[in-house]
Design an enzyme around this catalytic site. Structure first.
Site, PDB file in Angstrom:
ATOM      1  N   ARG A 169      -1.454   4.781  13.254  1.00  0.00           N
ATOM      2  CA  ARG A 169      -0.530   3.905  13.992  1.00  0.00           C
ATOM      3  C   ARG A 169      -0.807   4.061  15.483  1.00  0.00           C
ATOM      4  O   ARG A 169      -1.366   5.071  15.911  1.00  0.00           O
ATOM      5  CB  ARG A 169       0.923   4.186  13.639  1.00  0.00           C
ATOM      6  CG  ARG A 169       1.420   5.548  14.011  1.00  0.00           C
ATOM      7  CD  ARG A 169       2.907   5.693  13.618  1.00  0.00           C
ATOM      8  NE  ARG A 169       3.503   6.812  14.313  1.00  0.00           N
ATOM      9  CZ  ARG A 169       3.432   8.066  13.893  1.00  0.00           C
ATOM     10  NH1 ARG A 169       2.809   8.356  12.764  1.00  0.00           N
ATOM     11  NH2 ARG A 169       3.991   9.040  14.582  1.00  0.00           N
ATOM     12  N   ARG A 216       0.841  -1.202   0.000  1.00  0.00           N
ATOM     13  CA  ARG A 216       0.000   0.000   0.000  1.00  0.00           C
ATOM     14  C   ARG A 216       0.872   1.246   0.000  1.00  0.00           C
ATOM     15  O   ARG A 216       2.031   1.200   0.358  1.00  0.00           O
ATOM     16  CB  ARG A 216      -0.913  -0.010   1.229  1.00  0.00           C
ATOM     17  CG  ARG A 216      -2.038  -1.034   1.078  1.00  0.00           C
ATOM     18  CD  ARG A 216      -2.937  -1.060   2.298  1.00  0.00           C
ATOM     19  NE  ARG A 216      -3.474   0.257   2.560  1.00  0.00           N
ATOM     20  CZ  ARG A 216      -3.492   0.823   3.766  1.00  0.00           C
ATOM     21  NH1 ARG A 216      -3.009   0.195   4.805  1.00  0.00           N
ATOM     22  NH2 ARG A 216      -4.006   2.012   3.921  1.00  0.00           N
ATOM     23  N   LYS A 273       3.811  -7.182  12.003  1.00  0.00           N
ATOM     24  CA  LYS A 273       3.008  -7.373  10.797  1.00  0.00           C
ATOM     25  C   LYS A 273       3.189  -8.789  10.236  1.00  0.00           C
ATOM     26  O   LYS A 273       4.298  -9.236   9.971  1.00  0.00           O
ATOM     27  CB  LYS A 273       3.395  -6.328   9.744  1.00  0.00           C
ATOM     28  CG  LYS A 273       2.450  -6.352   8.559  1.00  0.00           C
ATOM     29  CD  LYS A 273       2.264  -4.992   7.945  1.00  0.00           C
ATOM     30  CE  LYS A 273       1.602  -5.113   6.596  1.00  0.00           C
ATOM     31  NZ  LYS A 273       1.266  -3.850   5.984  1.00  0.00           N
TER      32      LYS A 273
HETATM   33  C1  BTN Z   1       0.516  -3.786   2.359  1.00  0.00           C
HETATM   34  O1  BTN Z   1       1.277  -2.863   2.065  1.00  0.00           O
HETATM   35  O2  BTN Z   1       0.286  -4.068   3.541  1.00  0.00           O
HETATM   36  C2  BTN Z   1      -0.164  -4.584   1.275  1.00  0.00           C
HETATM   37  C3  BTN Z   1       0.705  -5.708   0.784  1.00  0.00           C
HETATM   38  C4  BTN Z   1       0.049  -6.553  -0.284  1.00  0.00           C
HETATM   39  C5  BTN Z   1       1.018  -7.593  -0.828  1.00  0.00           C
HETATM   40  C6  BTN Z   1       0.339  -8.546  -1.777  1.00  0.00           C
HETATM   41  S1  BTN Z   1       1.362  -9.915  -2.177  1.00  0.00           S
HETATM   42  C7  BTN Z   1       0.230 -10.419  -3.399  1.00  0.00           C
HETATM   43  C8  BTN Z   1      -0.220  -9.158  -4.090  1.00  0.00           C
HETATM   44  N1  BTN Z   1       0.687  -8.798  -5.145  1.00  0.00           N
HETATM   45  C9  BTN Z   1       1.312  -7.641  -4.884  1.00  0.00           C
HETATM   46  O3  BTN Z   1       2.161  -7.107  -5.631  1.00  0.00           O
HETATM   47  N2  BTN Z   1       0.898  -7.137  -3.715  1.00  0.00           N
HETATM   48  C10 BTN Z   1      -0.088  -7.984  -3.100  1.00  0.00           C
END
Ligand code: BTN
Length: 326
Positions: free
Chosen positions: A320, A121, A186
């Site tokens: 946060r 994100r 996390k």
């Molecule tokens: C975050 O930042 O918390 C979200 C992370 C999301 C990661 C997943 S892995 C599968 C899918 N493909 C990606 O490139 N991102 C999501």
């Protein structure tokens, strides 16, 4: 990942030592080519140990992703909703794959062993080493436009919590809107990407990353406290996890399409990490402090600030905790 690299990882998957000479014989290439492939596997995040006289071994045994082993964990009710399901060895991002997919499928999904440009994100990257974690995406067409999507990311987060509970992990928590935590660290993340028109049909790609076995070297690149499933509960099968997650995800999407997020609210609130705690919200140019007071029926975050309840919507802010939970 080249076919040779994949064959070598298949040989090493048992976690035992294999000599370079034997791997060269088994793959029909020179020892130098095996050595080069092992070096490249290391750059993809695989921890390969070399011990003179014994050969090469992974830090631990590895279960490679397998399409039929994943699908066997979906009951017919959710398996038949999927029009396409792919297992990739290496991709840029599973979300990007499904956004590029040009066929007209309304529902498709994929997983990958490795992402070389995993997306998180807020434009961050998602550390995605080869072979240990789960990178899964689901594409879903909504015919009634983006206006119906409020709260979808929270419904997805509940699907992840349901999956973890099934594997005996009852104490995972959600940080609004959809970060998955375990004891303040996390464990997983969710990224929704949407294309289409606000009033017409749109496509949502839901990407979920779960740390299953994160190699220490890759973990060093993560810029916040993290945890993997292997440290919480040993022996979780990645194929089973992928299958059950896909099941809960499809089931949640079917429910959400029918009746919105109301049926997820209670479970989301039970896992709310911010509830009753002091929260700091970062907005461009400002920081706001308040007490977490749950979520509104449309999924907005509720904060109590100076005795007043204020709501914040997805994308506006990043919360946060003032203090990290134990
Ligand atoms: C975050 O930042 O918390 C979200 C992370 C999301 C990661 C997943 S892995 C599968 C899918 N493909 C990606 O490139 N991102 C999501």
């Amino acid at each position: 990942m080249t076919p040779l690299q994949y064959t070598i990882i298949q040989l090493l998957a048992d976690g035992l030592f294999h000599s370079g000479e034997r791997m060269a014989r088994e793959t029909g290439v020179s020892r130098a080519a095996v050595w080069k492939a092992l070096q490249e596997l290391r750059t993809l995040g695989v921890a390969v140990h070399a011990v003179s006289g014994r050969g090469y071994a992974l830090a631990h045994s590895l279960e490679l992703l397998d399409q039929s082993a994943i699908l066997e964990h979906l009951p017919d009710s959710t398996r038949f909703v999927l029009e396409q399901f792919d297992v990739h060895r290496s991709v840029d991002s599973t979300n990007a794959c499904l956004l590029r997919q040009a066929n007209g499928h309304a529902v498709s999904a994929c997983v990958a062993e490795h992402q070389n440009a995993g997306r998180g994100r807020r434009g961050r990257s998602w550390i995605s080493p080869l072979g240990g974690n789960l990178y899964l995406s689901l594409r879903w067409r909504f015919d009634e436009g983006m206006g119906r999507l409020a709260g979808l990311s929270l419904a997805v987060a509940v699907a992840v919590i349901r999956t973890l509970q099934e594997f005996g992990i009852q104490d995972a928590a959600l940080k609004w809107p959809n970060d998955v935590y375990w004891h303040g660290r996390k464990l997983g993340g969710i990224l929704l990407e949407i294309t289409g028109e606000s009033a017409g049909p749109c496509l949502v790609v839901i990407g979920i990353g779960i740390n299953v076995t994160m190699p220490a070297a890759s973990g060093k690149d993560i810029d916040q406290p993290w945890v993997d499933l292997a440290s919480i509960r040993a022996g979780i099968s990645r194929n089973q996890l992928a299958g059950r997650l896909l099941h809960h995800l499809v089931e949640a999407l079917l429910t959400f399409t029918q009746s919105g997020m109301s049926s997820f609210e209670q479970e989301w609130c039970a896992a709310d990490l911010l509830l009753g705690r002091e929260v700091i919200l970062s907005q461009p140019g400002a920081e706001i402090r308040g007490i977490g007071r749950g979520i509104a029926p449309d999924g907005a975050l509720l904060l109590e600030i100076a005795g007043q309840l204020q709501r914040y919507t997805y994308g506006e802010v990043s919360p946060r905790l003032l203090e990290r939970p134990a």
